[in-house]
Design a protein around this motif. Structure first.
Motif, mmCIF file in Angstrom:
data_model
loop_
_atom_site.group_PDB
_atom_site.id
_atom_site.type_symbol
_atom_site.label_atom_id
_atom_site.label_comp_id
_atom_site.label_asym_id
_atom_site.label_seq_id
_atom_site.Cartn_x
_atom_site.Cartn_y
_atom_site.Cartn_z
ATOM 1 N N THR A 2 40.346 53.339 -6.051
ATOM 2 C CA THR A 2 39.567 53.074 -7.258
ATOM 3 C C THR A 2 39.175 51.616 -7.279
ATOM 4 O O THR A 2 39.865 50.753 -6.763
ATOM 5 N N ARG A 7 35.635 44.449 -9.609
ATOM 6 C CA ARG A 7 34.507 45.170 -9.001
ATOM 7 C C ARG A 7 33.652 45.856 -10.057
ATOM 8 O O ARG A 7 32.442 45.885 -9.966
ATOM 9 N N ARG A 8 34.308 46.405 -11.054
ATOM 10 C CA ARG A 8 33.557 47.072 -12.135
ATOM 11 C C ARG A 8 32.729 46.061 -12.909
ATOM 12 O O ARG A 8 31.598 46.353 -13.291
ATOM 13 N N LEU A 12 28.738 46.223 -13.210
ATOM 14 C CA LEU A 12 28.102 46.250 -14.522
ATOM 15 C C LEU A 12 27.122 45.094 -14.674
ATOM 16 O O LEU A 12 26.035 45.272 -15.220
#
Length: 65
Positions: A2, A7-8, A12
């Motif tokens: 995950t 990274r998210r 975004l």
């Protein structure tokens, strides 16, 4: 595997930047079309802009109403 919070956040941020650039490009294009001289109304100009930018399916659907 995950993606971590870092990274998210980057993903975004990149997606947000792409959306902002797309809205700016469309806004400038539409603004220039609406600011053209002449006696044509804004709805006609908006429809012409939509057709010129490959949005005929949307314009045609709205015209039918």
């Amino acid at each position: 595997m995950t993606a971590g919070p870092g990274r998210r956040a980057v993903a975004l941020l990149v997606m947000s930047a792409v959306v902002v650039v797309a809205v700016l490009i469309a806004g400038v294009s539409l603004g220039r079309t609406l600011a053209l001289p002449g006696d044509v109304g804004p709805m006609t100009r908006l429809a012409d802009w939509g057709r010129a930018n490959h949005l005929s399916f949307v314009v045609n659907r709205v015209d039918r109403r």
